[in-house]
Design a protein around this motif. Structure first.
Motif, mmCIF file in Angstrom:
data_model
loop_
_atom_site.group_PDB
_atom_site.id
_atom_site.type_symbol
_atom_site.label_atom_id
_atom_site.label_comp_id
_atom_site.label_asym_id
_atom_site.label_seq_id
_atom_site.Cartn_x
_atom_site.Cartn_y
_atom_site.Cartn_z
ATOM 1 N N VAL A 111 0.864 -1.189 0.000
ATOM 2 C CA VAL A 111 0.000 0.000 0.000
ATOM 3 C C VAL A 111 0.896 1.233 0.000
ATOM 4 O O VAL A 111 1.722 1.422 0.902
ATOM 5 C CB VAL A 111 -0.931 0.026 1.232
ATOM 6 C CG1 VAL A 111 -1.786 1.298 1.218
ATOM 7 C CG2 VAL A 111 -1.813 -1.218 1.267
ATOM 8 N N ILE A 112 0.761 2.049 -1.033
ATOM 9 C CA ILE A 112 1.552 3.265 -1.176
ATOM 10 C C ILE A 112 0.604 4.452 -1.039
ATOM 11 O O ILE A 112 -0.363 4.578 -1.791
ATOM 12 C CB ILE A 112 2.281 3.315 -2.528
ATOM 13 C CG1 ILE A 112 3.124 2.047 -2.733
ATOM 14 C CG2 ILE A 112 3.151 4.560 -2.621
ATOM 15 C CD1 ILE A 112 3.776 1.957 -4.107
ATOM 16 N N ALA A 113 0.877 5.321 -0.085
ATOM 17 C CA ALA A 113 0.013 6.464 0.185
ATOM 18 C C ALA A 113 0.684 7.757 -0.242
ATOM 19 O O ALA A 113 1.833 8.028 0.113
ATOM 20 C CB ALA A 113 -0.333 6.533 1.665
ATOM 21 N N GLU A 114 -0.045 8.533 -1.005
ATOM 22 C CA GLU A 114 0.362 9.885 -1.371
ATOM 23 C C GLU A 114 -0.273 10.843 -0.367
ATOM 24 O O GLU A 114 -1.497 10.960 -0.306
ATOM 25 C CB GLU A 114 -0.111 10.184 -2.788
ATOM 26 C CG GLU A 114 0.070 11.617 -3.232
ATOM 27 C CD GLU A 114 -0.469 11.837 -4.644
ATOM 28 O OE1 GLU A 114 -1.086 12.881 -4.879
ATOM 29 O OE2 GLU A 114 -0.280 10.939 -5.501
ATOM 30 N N ILE A 115 0.531 11.487 0.445
ATOM 31 C CA ILE A 115 0.020 12.403 1.461
ATOM 32 C C ILE A 115 -0.080 13.790 0.832
ATOM 33 O O ILE A 115 0.925 14.384 0.453
ATOM 34 C CB ILE A 115 0.931 12.448 2.701
ATOM 35 C CG1 ILE A 115 1.243 11.021 3.190
ATOM 36 C CG2 ILE A 115 0.280 13.278 3.794
ATOM 37 C CD1 ILE A 115 0.023 10.201 3.564
ATOM 38 N N ASN A 116 -1.317 14.265 0.714
ATOM 39 C CA ASN A 116 -1.554 15.509 -0.020
ATOM 40 C C ASN A 116 -2.054 16.593 0.943
ATOM 41 O O ASN A 116 -3.167 16.492 1.456
ATOM 42 C CB ASN A 116 -2.573 15.272 -1.133
ATOM 43 C CG ASN A 116 -2.566 16.389 -2.164
ATOM 44 O OD1 ASN A 116 -2.369 17.553 -1.816
ATOM 45 N ND2 ASN A 116 -2.789 16.029 -3.416
ATOM 46 N N PRO A 117 -1.266 17.625 1.180
ATOM 47 C CA PRO A 117 -1.681 18.665 2.129
ATOM 48 C C PRO A 117 -2.843 19.516 1.631
ATOM 49 O O PRO A 117 -3.448 20.265 2.417
ATOM 50 C CB PRO A 117 -0.413 19.522 2.287
ATOM 51 C CG PRO A 117 0.334 19.325 1.003
ATOM 52 C CD PRO A 117 0.069 17.905 0.604
ATOM 53 N N ASP A 118 -3.176 19.411 0.343
ATOM 54 C CA ASP A 118 -4.262 20.204 -0.228
ATOM 55 C C ASP A 118 -5.599 19.469 -0.234
ATOM 56 O O ASP A 118 -6.602 20.022 -0.694
ATOM 57 C CB ASP A 118 -3.907 20.633 -1.655
ATOM 58 C CG ASP A 118 -2.703 21.557 -1.692
ATOM 59 O OD1 ASP A 118 -2.639 22.467 -0.839
ATOM 60 O OD2 ASP A 118 -1.820 21.364 -2.544
ATOM 61 N N THR A 119 -5.615 18.225 0.247
ATOM 62 C CA THR A 119 -6.877 17.498 0.333
ATOM 63 C C THR A 119 -7.502 17.716 1.701
ATOM 64 O O THR A 119 -6.797 17.857 2.702
ATOM 65 C CB THR A 119 -6.674 15.985 0.108
ATOM 66 O OG1 THR A 119 -5.745 15.500 1.083
ATOM 67 C CG2 THR A 119 -6.164 15.689 -1.285
#
Length: 415
Positions: free
Chosen positions: A140-148
């Motif tokens: 599981v690869i998570a993209e941590i997006n501060p704009d979400t």
């Protein structure tokens, strides 16, 4: 676990014949999916499971060793379908999600976009099949997006591990409302007459749902329980039309499965306890929908037959739509006390052909489930009507230039 800001290298991570599942619609982790597609030609053959696509990530020029699957053809996935690159799984959206929970589909690699707030993670813009896919995935690869936005109801479960964290290099995908036209406004005016004060609304993506929502600013005490919410919902809430006070459940809370819109909507949803992004097992559950007061399901179609059968999937044998949640919500609205199930569509296609037809080529929603059909020419109330009366009412809302031909089809060849 800190996230890596360098480009991710998928070599060795994606193996031969893997099923790679990624977030759908505005929840697509674009930093990850763009990197995967850019490297696809150097990777072993693998399968990619996608939902609605509103980015430019996936195209017919993607490496031929990637085979694509989806539960429908929505948004830019039509490019893949047109090129013969998309295998469509004909499934209700609720059943498709449930199949991941039941491990009928076994994901190997999951790519997900997450929001983070004070160490807590949220699936943010969509609470769909990705969490269940991740439960049994190898990676599981998570993209941590501060704009979400950090949304409630979509918190990432602590028992589902994140193996790799990557910093987002892009803001989340946005989908702006389509400008309204005269036809959509006329359809909306007819549909609005079926929506009483105190109704709870479900709706989909597109010009017609947007037009109907835009026509309801005068309404009062509306509720939202939908597969998605968009920017038009913010308008209704800010104008006081939506209070969620009379739903019968989830009082004061807008309930959705996905958040699909622009930054305005994302800012509205961020840390907003009056918005709940709930799993499909709740948003589309027949038991839940039947408990909602005056649930009004607003869905569109490619064709509707004279008997009321609805086709939202194919034209001329080509998949260009989806079953989606249509049948889930039509049946839920029919079971709701005071509910209505509205199918709204233009009477003619862009090429001038009638979308009211003698017989549909694919049945998405059976005629037995259909309540009301709306075009720019009026409303056909079909519930409780026999076939002859249904045909008469459907012809009455067809475009005038097609009514004689439809009547002739109904009569059959002259003796």
């Amino acid at each position: 676990m800190p996230e890596d800001s360098s480009p991710i290298d998928f070599a060795g991570l994606v193996r031969k014949d893997d099923l790679v599942v990624c977030g759908q619609a505005t929840a697509e982790p674009v930093t990850l999916t763009e990197a995967l597609m850019a490297q696809a030609a150097q990777l072993p053959p693998f399968r990619m499971m996608i939902g609605p696509v509103f980015s430019e990530t996936f195209s017919a020029s993607c490496a031929g060793n990637v085979s694509f699957q989806s539960y429908g053809v929505i948004g830019n996935s039509r490019r893949l379908a047109k090129a013969g690159r998309l295998d469509v799984i004909p499934s209700n959206y609720s059943a498709f999600c449930a199949d991941f929970a039941a491990r009928r589909y076994k994901a190997d690699v999951v790519l997900v976009q997450l929001a983070e707030l004070e160490g807590r993670l949220s699936a943010s813009l969509s609470n769909d099949y990705v969490i269940d896919a991740a439960r049994g995935a190898r990676l599981v690869i998570a993209e941590i997006n501060p704009d979400t936005p950090f949304t409630f109801g979509a918190e990432w479960p602590e028992d589902v591990p994140i193996h790799v964290r990557v910093a987002a290099r892009r803001p989340p995908v946005e989908l702006a409302s389509t400008p309204l036209d005269d036809v959509s406004r006329r359809i909306a005016a007819h549909a609005a007459g079926l929506i009483a004060d105190g109704s709870t609304l479900q709706f989909g993506v597109g010009r017609i749902p947007d037009a109907i929502l835009s026509s309801l600013s005068h309404a009062r005490r509306l509720g939202i329980h939908s597969g998605l919410i968009n920017d038009a919902v913010v308008d209704l809430i800010e104008r006081g039309a939506v209070t969620n006070a009379e739903k019968g459940i989830d009082a004061g809370i807008t309930v959705t499965n996905q958040v699909i819109g622009t930054r305005r909507l994302y800012r509205f949803a961020h840390e907003n306890k009056a918005v709940a992004v709930r799993p499909t097992s709740y948003t589309h559950s027949q038991n839940v929908l039947a408990r909602i007061n005056r649930l009004v399901a607003i869905n569109s179609a490619l064709q509707v037959g004279l008997d009321g059968s609805v086709n939202s999937e194919t034209l001329n044998g080509v998949a260009i739509g989806a079953i989606g949640g249509q049948l889930d919500f039509v049946r839920g609205a029919n079971a709701s006390c005071g509910g209505r199930a509205i199918i709204a569509l233009p009477a003619t296609a862009s090429d001038g052909t009638s979308r009211i037809v003698a017989d549909v080529e694919t049945v998405t929603t059976p005629r037995a489930d259909v309540d009301a059909v709306v075009t720019e020419w009026g409303v056909a109330e079909l519930r409780g009507c026999g076939l002859a009366e249904r045909a008469r009412r459907m012809i009455a809302i067809a475009a005038p230039e097609h009514r004689d031909a439809l009547s002739a089809r109904l009569r059959g060849p002259a003796s």
